[in-house]
Scaffold this motif. Structure first.
Motif, PDB file in Angstrom:
ATOM      1  N   ALA A 159       0.937  -1.325   0.220  1.00 41.01           N
ATOM      2  CA  ALA A 159       0.092  -0.091   0.202  1.00 41.01           C
ATOM      3  C   ALA A 159       1.077   1.141  -0.134  1.00 41.01           C
ATOM      4  N   THR A 160       0.719   2.246  -0.862  1.00 41.73           N
ATOM      5  CA  THR A 160       1.428   3.222  -1.180  1.00 41.73           C
ATOM      6  C   THR A 160       0.478   4.751  -1.054  1.00 41.73           C
ATOM      7  N   PRO A 161       0.552   5.477  -0.051  1.00 43.71           N
ATOM      8  CA  PRO A 161      -0.210   6.751  -0.080  1.00 43.71           C
ATOM      9  C   PRO A 161       0.118   7.596  -0.887  1.00 43.71           C
ATOM     10  N   ILE A 162      -0.770   8.197  -1.771  1.00 43.56           N
ATOM     11  CA  ILE A 162      -0.435   9.579  -2.554  1.00 43.56           C
ATOM     12  C   ILE A 162      -1.724  10.562  -2.339  1.00 43.56           C
ATOM     13  N   SER A 163      -1.438  11.704  -2.593  1.00 41.59           N
ATOM     14  CA  SER A 163      -2.482  12.692  -2.613  1.00 41.59           C
ATOM     15  C   SER A 163      -3.410  12.807  -3.848  1.00 41.59           C
ATOM     16  N   LEU A 164      -4.690  13.498  -3.700  1.00 41.58           N
ATOM     17  CA  LEU A 164      -5.267  13.214  -4.986  1.00 41.58           C
ATOM     18  C   LEU A 164      -4.995  13.976  -6.087  1.00 41.58           C
ATOM     19  N   ASP A 165      -3.941  14.983  -5.947  1.00 39.39           N
ATOM     20  CA  ASP A 165      -3.291  15.593  -7.069  1.00 39.39           C
ATOM     21  C   ASP A 165      -2.270  14.631  -7.559  1.00 39.39           C
ATOM     22  N   GLN A 166      -1.788  13.833  -6.970  1.00 36.69           N
ATOM     23  CA  GLN A 166      -0.746  12.739  -7.611  1.00 36.69           C
ATOM     24  C   GLN A 166      -1.502  11.660  -8.277  1.00 36.69           C
ATOM     25  N   ALA A 167      -2.920  11.301  -7.917  1.00 31.08           N
ATOM     26  CA  ALA A 167      -3.605  10.413  -8.401  1.00 31.08           C
ATOM     27  C   ALA A 167      -3.186  10.169  -9.820  1.00 31.08           C
ATOM     28  N   PRO A 168      -3.414  11.133 -10.856  1.00 38.88           N
ATOM     29  CA  PRO A 168      -3.120  10.717 -12.257  1.00 38.88           C
ATOM     30  C   PRO A 168      -1.742  10.089 -12.594  1.00 38.88           C
ATOM     31  N   ARG A 169      -0.958  10.488 -11.918  1.00 34.52           N
ATOM     32  CA  ARG A 169       0.596   9.647 -11.865  1.00 34.52           C
ATOM     33  C   ARG A 169       0.426   8.337 -11.541  1.00 34.52           C
ATOM     34  N   GLY A 182       2.331  -1.390 -14.489  1.00 36.30           N
ATOM     35  CA  GLY A 182       2.627  -2.602 -13.808  1.00 36.30           C
ATOM     36  C   GLY A 182       3.314  -2.453 -12.357  1.00 36.30           C
ATOM     37  N   ALA A 183       3.085  -1.231 -12.221  1.00 35.89           N
ATOM     38  CA  ALA A 183       3.830  -1.090 -10.537  1.00 35.89           C
ATOM     39  C   ALA A 183       3.330  -2.101  -9.529  1.00 35.89           C
ATOM     40  N   ALA A 184       4.306  -2.520  -8.689  1.00 41.06           N
ATOM     41  CA  ALA A 184       3.849  -3.400  -7.754  1.00 41.06           C
ATOM     42  C   ALA A 184       3.542  -2.799  -6.511  1.00 41.06           C
ATOM     43  N   ARG A 185       2.276  -2.000  -6.555  1.00 40.97           N
ATOM     44  CA  ARG A 185       1.847  -1.101  -5.508  1.00 40.97           C
ATOM     45  C   ARG A 185       0.376  -1.314  -5.467  1.00 40.97           C
ATOM     46  N   LYS A 186      -0.283  -0.909  -4.265  1.00 44.18           N
ATOM     47  CA  LYS A 186      -1.724  -0.454  -4.295  1.00 44.18           C
ATOM     48  C   LYS A 186      -1.719   0.875  -3.761  1.00 44.18           C
ATOM     49  N   TYR A 187      -2.223   1.557  -4.837  1.00 42.54           N
ATOM     50  CA  TYR A 187      -2.108   3.252  -4.722  1.00 42.54           C
ATOM     51  C   TYR A 187      -3.320   3.873  -3.914  1.00 42.54           C
ATOM     52  N   VAL A 188      -3.179   4.402  -2.590  1.00 42.89           N
ATOM     53  CA  VAL A 188      -4.125   4.844  -1.887  1.00 42.89           C
ATOM     54  C   VAL A 188      -4.238   6.203  -1.733  1.00 42.89           C
ATOM     55  N   ILE A 189      -5.304   6.659  -2.341  1.00 39.87           N
ATOM     56  CA  ILE A 189      -5.360   8.178  -2.134  1.00 39.87           C
ATOM     57  C   ILE A 189      -5.785   8.790  -0.970  1.00 39.87           C
ATOM     58  N   ASP A 190      -5.072   9.718  -0.539  1.00 39.69           N
ATOM     59  CA  ASP A 190      -5.236  10.302   0.825  1.00 39.69           C
ATOM     60  C   ASP A 190      -5.825  11.856   0.543  1.00 39.69           C
ATOM     61  N   PRO A 191      -6.960  12.152   0.336  1.00 33.46           N
ATOM     62  CA  PRO A 191      -7.322  13.441  -0.027  1.00 33.46           C
ATOM     63  C   PRO A 191      -7.296  14.559   0.706  1.00 33.46           C
ATOM     64  N   HIS A 192      -7.382  14.464   2.084  1.00 31.52           N
ATOM     65  CA  HIS A 192      -7.134  15.318   3.188  1.00 31.52           C
ATOM     66  C   HIS A 192      -5.930  15.072   4.060  1.00 31.52           C
ATOM     67  N   GLY A 193      -4.858  14.443   3.565  1.00 27.96           N
ATOM     68  CA  GLY A 193      -3.719  14.308   4.143  1.00 27.96           C
ATOM     69  C   GLY A 193      -3.692  13.456   5.637  1.00 27.96           C
ATOM     70  N   VAL A 194      -4.705  12.717   5.913  1.00 26.96           N
ATOM     71  CA  VAL A 194      -4.880  12.256   7.073  1.00 26.96           C
ATOM     72  C   VAL A 194      -3.840  11.088   7.202  1.00 26.96           C
ATOM     73  N   VAL A 195      -3.625  10.357   6.327  1.00 24.49           N
ATOM     74  CA  VAL A 195      -2.478   9.121   6.252  1.00 24.49           C
ATOM     75  C   VAL A 195      -1.192   9.803   6.249  1.00 24.49           C
ATOM     76  N   GLY A 196      -0.810  10.872   5.522  1.00 24.27           N
ATOM     77  CA  GLY A 196       0.456  11.530   5.697  1.00 24.27           C
ATOM     78  C   GLY A 196       0.625  12.165   6.979  1.00 24.27           C
ATOM     79  N   LYS A 197      -0.239  12.718   7.650  1.00 23.68           N
ATOM     80  CA  LYS A 197      -0.046  13.484   9.161  1.00 23.68           C
ATOM     81  C   LYS A 197       0.150  12.424   9.869  1.00 23.68           C
ATOM     82  N   ARG A 198      -0.604  11.357   9.968  1.00 20.95           N
ATOM     83  CA  ARG A 198      -0.101  10.403  10.543  1.00 20.95           C
ATOM     84  C   ARG A 198       1.211   9.539  10.728  1.00 20.95           C
ATOM     85  N   ALA A 199       1.719   9.498   9.336  1.00 24.89           N
ATOM     86  CA  ALA A 199       3.124   8.783   9.306  1.00 24.89           C
ATOM     87  C   ALA A 199       4.112   9.784   9.491  1.00 24.89           C
ATOM     88  N   ALA A 200       3.884  11.164   9.441  1.00 24.24           N
ATOM     89  CA  ALA A 200       4.854  12.132  10.053  1.00 24.24           C
ATOM     90  C   ALA A 200       5.007  12.238  11.486  1.00 24.24           C
TER      91      ALA A 200
END
Length: 409
Positions: free
Chosen positions: A373-383, A391-409
């Motif tokens: 699982a790999t968190p990304i922002s909504l703006d990063q979702a097109p990428r 074929g990236a070996a990832r599950k992209y998790v969109i984090d629209p409000h930065g909740v995951v990012g804040k907890r990781a920090a």
């Protein structure tokens, strides 16, 4: 996150959700003006990119341009409709990707993937998906969930849920879907299991097979990076680009394998679907029936095949006229002769999500780690869509409000 045509997704501003359905891309006319007094509005905490989304973005379905994507949703309730009794503002919940009324015959029988009341086009519905009634998708900052008391799975402890949010976000779709594939295939203690496909659903199925007690789990794919991810949590793997998986599986099973010409595994799961490619020299050629036919070959007589991989009734990019309407050249006679059971269709998420939630909360499984699982922002979702398609070996998790990012920090 809006589908703008084959190969293109963009971030758009859309209206804040309300408790009545409006016209828009993919909305069935019978749903326009429908009142959703039983619904809740969620602030999206996480929303994932799914392989099923990729089928639409590649132009391999009849999805209309302008469709808001996203059916894998976890969120915090910020408002409830006047008919909601039990769900409360502040609850953090998982949203099953199936939209279900809880009132029809199928819902009462636990078949929430084919609810009869939420989609005028056909049985079954989902957020942000083609031919599913036009319910607005959840790859957005806020989303409307109908029949909230029925559909939402509330996490018992908010802080614990946010601590494990990357695992719990998988409850909306891929973890129950992979588990359903294994249950449908009869996986149990001591089973030998073959999973076709090492994308997120295939990895979730492999994880589920171990949770159910499988002795050996073998995962097949063309993508070596994804196969390495499967090996990271104990799976055996076969690279089908190197040839027919049947002989490779036989070599892995060694002395446990039956005699030449006999079946190999107890249970099999198709986590690939209609964009399947061939094996060996045909590895770059689309052959939509390849996986199903190979699974019939390698599964024991009396065994079962779970088919959570997506198959569609309309595929503009199909390899021939038959494939464009979902007609495939299956060796059904082989499956009949071996008395195979086949289970297809949407996973009824509510059948499994509560128990899988408990497995996550009590540290019985690490699904986020296993699917990378790999968190990304909504703006990063097109990428994220682009990298996942490559074929990236990832599950992209969109984090629209930065909740995951804040907890990781």
């Amino acid at each position: 996150m809006v589908y703008e045509g084959p190969g293109r997704v963009e971030v758009h501003d859309i209206d804040y959700p309300t408790y009545d359905l409006k016209d828009g891309p993919g909305v069935n006319k019978a749903n326009i003006g429908r009142k959703v007094r039983h619904g809740a509005i969620l602030k999206t905490v996480t929303t994932n990119i799914c392989g099923s989304d990729q089928h639409m973005v590649r132009g391999r379905t009849t999805a209309p341009e302008g469709l808001v994507l996203g059916h894998e949703i976890t969120g915090e309730v910020v408002d409830v409709g006047p008919d909601v009794e039990y769900v409360k503002v502040g609850d953090v919940c998982s949203v099953p990707f199936n939209i279900a009324c809880g009132r029809c015959r199928n819902c009462k029988e636990g078949k929430t993937g084919i609810c009869l009341n939420v989609n005028p086009d056909r049985p079954g519905s989902a957020y942000g998906y083609v031919d599913m009634g036009g319910w607005v998708g959840g790859q957005a900052e806020y989303v409307l969930v109908p029949y909230a008391d029925w559909n939402l799975l509330r996490f018992p402890d908010r802080d614990q849920a946010l601590e494990k949010i990357l695992d719990l976000t998988m409850l909306s779709d891929i973890f129950p879907t992979g588990y359903h594939g294994c249950v449908s295939a009869g996986v149990t203690t001591g089973s030998t299991v073959y999973v076709a496909g090492a994308g997120p659903v295939g990895l979730a199925a492999a994880t589920s097979a171990y949770l159910l007690g499988a002795a050996v789990v073998i995962v097949g794919d063309l993508n070596e990076e994804r196969l390495a991810q499967a090996r990271s949590f104990g799976c055996e793997t076969v690279n089908v680009a190197q040839g027919d998986p049947v002989e490779q599986v036989r070599q892995i099973l060694g002395h446990d394998a039956p005699a030449i010409g006999e079946p190999l595994v107890d249970a099999a799961v198709d986590a690939v679907g209609f964009e399947a490619r061939g094996h060996g020299q045909n590895a770059q050629t689309e052959m939509p029936a390849t996986v199903l036919n190979s699974l019939m070959t390698m599964t024991r007589a009396g065994g079962a095949i779970g088919i959570p991989g997506l198959y569609v009734t309309g595929d503009p990019g199909g390899v021939d006229e038959a494939a464009k309407e979902g007609s495939l050249s299956l060796r059904l006679g082989l499956g009949w002769a071996k008395s195979h059971s086949f289970v297809t269709g949407q996973c009824p998420v509510m059948k499994y999500n509560r128990n899988l939630m408990m497995a996550i909360l009590h540290d019985r499984v690490q699904i986020a780690k296993n699917v990378n699982a790999t968190p990304i922002s909504l703006d990063q979702a097109p990428r994220g869509y682009q990298e996942f398609d490559q074929g990236a070996a990832r599950k992209y998790v969109i984090d629209p409000h930065g909740v995951v990012g804040k907890r990781a920090a």
